[in-house]
Design a protein around this motif. Sequence first.
Motif, PDB file in Angstrom:
ATOM      1  N   ASP A   1      44.540  37.340  40.375  1.00 22.60           N
ATOM      2  CA  ASP A   1      43.584  36.848  41.367  1.00 22.60           C
ATOM      3  C   ASP A   1      43.477  37.765  42.578  1.00 22.60           C
ATOM      4  N   GLN A   2      44.365  38.765  42.671  1.00 26.77           N
ATOM      5  CA  GLN A   2      44.340  39.690  43.803  1.00 26.77           C
ATOM      6  C   GLN A   2      43.769  41.065  43.444  1.00 26.77           C
ATOM      7  N   VAL A   3      43.481  41.279  42.163  1.00 25.80           N
ATOM      8  CA  VAL A   3      43.039  42.604  41.704  1.00 25.80           C
ATOM      9  C   VAL A   3      41.784  43.060  42.437  1.00 25.80           C
ATOM     10  N   LYS A   4      40.842  42.164  42.627  1.00 25.55           N
ATOM     11  CA  LYS A   4      39.563  42.541  43.248  1.00 25.55           C
ATOM     12  C   LYS A   4      39.726  43.067  44.668  1.00 25.55           C
ATOM     13  N   TYR A   5      40.790  42.676  45.341  1.00 26.40           N
ATOM     14  CA  TYR A   5      40.986  43.105  46.730  1.00 26.40           C
ATOM     15  C   TYR A   5      41.580  44.512  46.828  1.00 26.40           C
ATOM     16  N   TYR A   6      42.085  45.027  45.712  1.00 16.93           N
ATOM     17  CA  TYR A   6      42.712  46.345  45.728  1.00 16.93           C
ATOM     18  C   TYR A   6      41.967  47.350  44.849  1.00 16.93           C
ATOM     19  N   THR A   7      40.802  46.944  44.365  1.00 21.93           N
ATOM     20  CA  THR A   7      40.005  47.823  43.504  1.00 21.93           C
ATOM     21  C   THR A   7      38.735  48.233  44.220  1.00 21.93           C
ATOM     22  N   LYS A   8      38.491  49.537  44.283  1.00 21.61           N
ATOM     23  CA  LYS A   8      37.264  50.028  44.887  1.00 21.61           C
ATOM     24  C   LYS A   8      36.083  49.755  43.960  1.00 21.61           C
ATOM     25  N   SER A   9      34.923  49.578  44.536  1.00 23.73           N
ATOM     26  CA  SER A   9      33.723  49.224  43.772  1.00 23.73           C
ATOM     27  C   SER A   9      33.481  50.225  42.649  1.00 23.73           C
ATOM     28  N   GLY A  10      33.385  49.688  41.415  1.00 23.50           N
ATOM     29  CA  GLY A  10      33.110  50.539  40.264  1.00 23.50           C
ATOM     30  C   GLY A  10      34.323  51.259  39.715  1.00 23.50           C
ATOM     31  N   GLY A  11      35.474  51.057  40.362  1.00 23.57           N
ATOM     32  CA  GLY A  11      36.670  51.762  39.927  1.00 23.57           C
ATOM     33  C   GLY A  11      37.633  50.854  39.182  1.00 23.57           C
ATOM     34  N   GLN A  12      38.653  51.452  38.600  1.00 21.61           N
ATOM     35  CA  GLN A  12      39.701  50.707  37.922  1.00 21.61           C
ATOM     36  C   GLN A  12      40.989  50.792  38.730  1.00 21.61           C
ATOM     37  N   LEU A  13      41.937  49.938  38.375  1.00 18.99           N
ATOM     38  CA  LEU A  13      43.217  49.909  39.067  1.00 18.99           C
ATOM     39  C   LEU A  13      44.264  50.586  38.188  1.00 18.99           C
ATOM     40  N   ASP A  14      44.869  51.642  38.722  1.00 17.11           N
ATOM     41  CA  ASP A  14      45.919  52.369  38.003  1.00 17.11           C
ATOM     42  C   ASP A  14      47.233  52.176  38.756  1.00 17.11           C
TER      43      ASP A  14
ATOM     44  N   LYS B   1      40.044  54.776  42.065  1.00 11.61           N
ATOM     45  CA  LYS B   1      39.248  55.987  42.324  1.00 11.61           C
ATOM     46  C   LYS B   1      40.096  57.063  43.010  1.00 11.61           C
ATOM     47  N   LYS B   2      41.334  57.231  42.496  1.00 13.38           N
ATOM     48  CA  LYS B   2      42.272  58.266  42.946  1.00 13.38           C
ATOM     49  C   LYS B   2      42.756  58.087  44.387  1.00 13.38           C
ATOM     50  N   LYS B   3      42.488  56.927  44.968  1.00 12.12           N
ATOM     51  CA  LYS B   3      42.974  56.659  46.313  1.00 12.12           C
ATOM     52  C   LYS B   3      43.943  55.488  46.264  1.00 12.12           C
ATOM     53  N   GLN B   4      45.107  55.680  46.896  1.00 11.53           N
ATOM     54  CA  GLN B   4      46.117  54.616  46.868  1.00 11.53           C
ATOM     55  C   GLN B   4      45.620  53.401  47.648  1.00 11.53           C
ATOM     56  N   THR B   5      45.631  52.264  46.985  1.00 12.80           N
ATOM     57  CA  THR B   5      45.171  51.025  47.620  1.00 12.80           C
ATOM     58  C   THR B   5      46.282  49.994  47.775  1.00 12.80           C
ATOM     59  N   TYR B   6      47.457  50.317  47.193  1.00 12.38           N
ATOM     60  CA  TYR B   6      48.534  49.320  47.243  1.00 12.38           C
ATOM     61  C   TYR B   6      49.882  50.002  47.100  1.00 12.38           C
TER      62      TYR B   6
END
Length: 748
Positions: free
Chosen positions: A193-206, A253-258
């Motif tokens: 339920d928190q994935v959307k807050y750490y994912t940039k638009s159009g990108g995936q979470l790695d 998108k290659k930028k650390q979000t978490y």
Amino acid sequence: MSTSSSSGSNDSVLEPLLQQQDDDDDDENKTLIRKDDTWIVSPTCSTSNGNSKSSNLKQESTSVKNRYTNKNLLRHCKKPSIGSSVNSLLSRRKRAIVLLGGTFLFLFYINSMIINRNSNEMIPVTHHSTVPGMKGYLVWSEKCKMPSIDPYTPEVMQHFKREKYEPCSTSKPLTRVAFNSTTGKYNLLINQDQVKYYTKSGGQLDCCYQVIERKSGGEKADQDVGLSECLSFRNSAQLPNTADNILVKCKSKKKQTYINGHPMMPEREDIQKRLEDWKKSNTETKKPVSVLMIGIDSISRINLIRAMPKTAQYLYDNEWFEMSGYNKMGDNTFPNLMAILTGYNQTVAFDKCAPTKLGALDRCPFMWKTFREHGYVTAYAEDESSINTFNYLKLGFEKPPVDYYLRPFLISAEHNLSNKFKSGLIFCLGYQHSADYIYDYALELATRYRDDPFFGLFWANTFSHNDISDCSSMDEKMEEYLKQFAKRGILDRSIVIFFSDHGMRFGPTRKFLSGHLEERLPFMFIWLPPGLKNSHPEFVNALSVNKNRLTNPYDLHMTLKHILELSGRVNKSEPSQGCPKCQTLLEPVPQSRSCDDAAIEDHWCTCIPYTSIYKGSNVVTKIAKYSINYINEYVAEFKNGSVADRCAVLSLSEVQSAYRALHGVDTATNITTETYRIIFITKPNNGLFEATVRYTVETDSMEVTGSISRLNSYASDSSCVSDGGAKKYCSCGKSSKNRHANARAPAG
């Protein structure tokens, strides 16, 4: 708490506006008289034909604000022309706006005062801590008269401000760990339920995780940590039992979000083998009771009541046993915890456990080592790694001292996660408070090993160490942790010791008598599980009696030994080396106990009544100079003079206060001994010190007891010295003039 009166506040806020209004109407004739308790305002207005008319107006007010308001209402009563009427109307509107603004300003000020007052309000705590029938004393006997302190003395309350709890982050963490009892491993999970807050638009979470490890041995073993390679995972990952702690990183998108960290307590073969071996050899059918030690640094018993009333009330309301006569035995955390964990006094602790020598602490006989040797799982956690008890100006441990050791995780977390500081300490560490990691670790130990005996020490510094107000923000949070221990059934099978080491040692409140007593009287509560109370009613009786007896850290040491005896795994324990007369708290402490009996030196003892004396007397001046000579000699001789050339020789600036206690006359020798306590300032560093000195009248000889306390902050003053033994006494001057290397203090 004193506040300014409301009438004074009214004048200060409104006076500038009212004065401006008066200046606009200097041409008017006004009459203002007081009759009985009312103001009668009589403005005289001249008309065009020379007639005058007067009107009297009564207002039921005696305030300055209303007096001015009445004057304004009666102005401008001239018969106006059309033009002057317009000007008068505009002028009145202008004045009305100004007056309305002033009124709003006044109301805002009063509201702010009320909010501020309410934030510091005295929240009552219902308790019965004093001696029955002796409301003013915590302990009362022939040899100990320990006074009870008012938590809300004005000199303390002027420096105290109740604070609200603030979460460290408005966001929820993306990941969590959970132990799977079936597989015996931890799983790393993504909260979907928190994935959307750490994912940039159009990108995936790695995402990937790294294992936090001790990096080196030797002198850096307790300082250096490293990270393994970052192992990728999708929605979850099963973690290896070799991983005690991990750091998780995610990119979009290659930028650390978490980024976040998770400490764990994985199963280990050596721990499981130990538990199984003791189960096989144990002839007792019942499981040994576990021990949790939950500590908060630098909180006096009184500040717990003042700053954390909900926590205190929970303890009083739920059958926790308070030791209200608990008196510290040393200056800071190290000697007081060493007395509990080893039974040593500071001198012996530095000799046998030499914390500045590599490997010495590893060989030290800590109680957690004794518990582990007898089949217990052990853990130790302490926040703010820079000031940890066994690491501040010390080498720490070459090998992990317990089964689960949180220090490597906290060092890495402090370096990699976001930090928020409060009073100079890391209050927030990533998504939660530093202290949360400590107490969550305690919950994890007690939950993971609910069916096995364990011993854990969990110590928090960050929300209490530097200011008496800081801990107030964590009141509800601390209460909730105590409730969690009960909710999870931990209190059903564990003895819990909730305690501190001492009160606030420095700061603006410390120079007062109440601050002196608070520093020496930390809080201490003991919880006994219901089964133990039922099987040993004598323990309940002893703890009830000991509430109003003089107790100390050595007694707590003997209590831990007694608990281990209850397991049936050890024989009768040896007395504490630092206090041979000290004993377990599960047996009644003698009422006639003195500080000498409990190995508490005069400087730390709160049993001795003192009287205030003239601070300028010859004997006080002599004692002050003797104390300063003691400081100078200590620095000059410290470690063979290794720091002497960096520290200035101190001299007396002034004595701030002086007190005396008469010990009496020794009938055998006919010698009179007096004890003096003085607070004095030194130059050139404006150091504020407190010394307790025994003075023998007949021989005119003096002796410093305990150590001399430093009451104001000295971090910047002693920056040239890194050893804690001399740090509070050294003043690092800029020139080499007047240094210890060139001039040693004379013997006192």
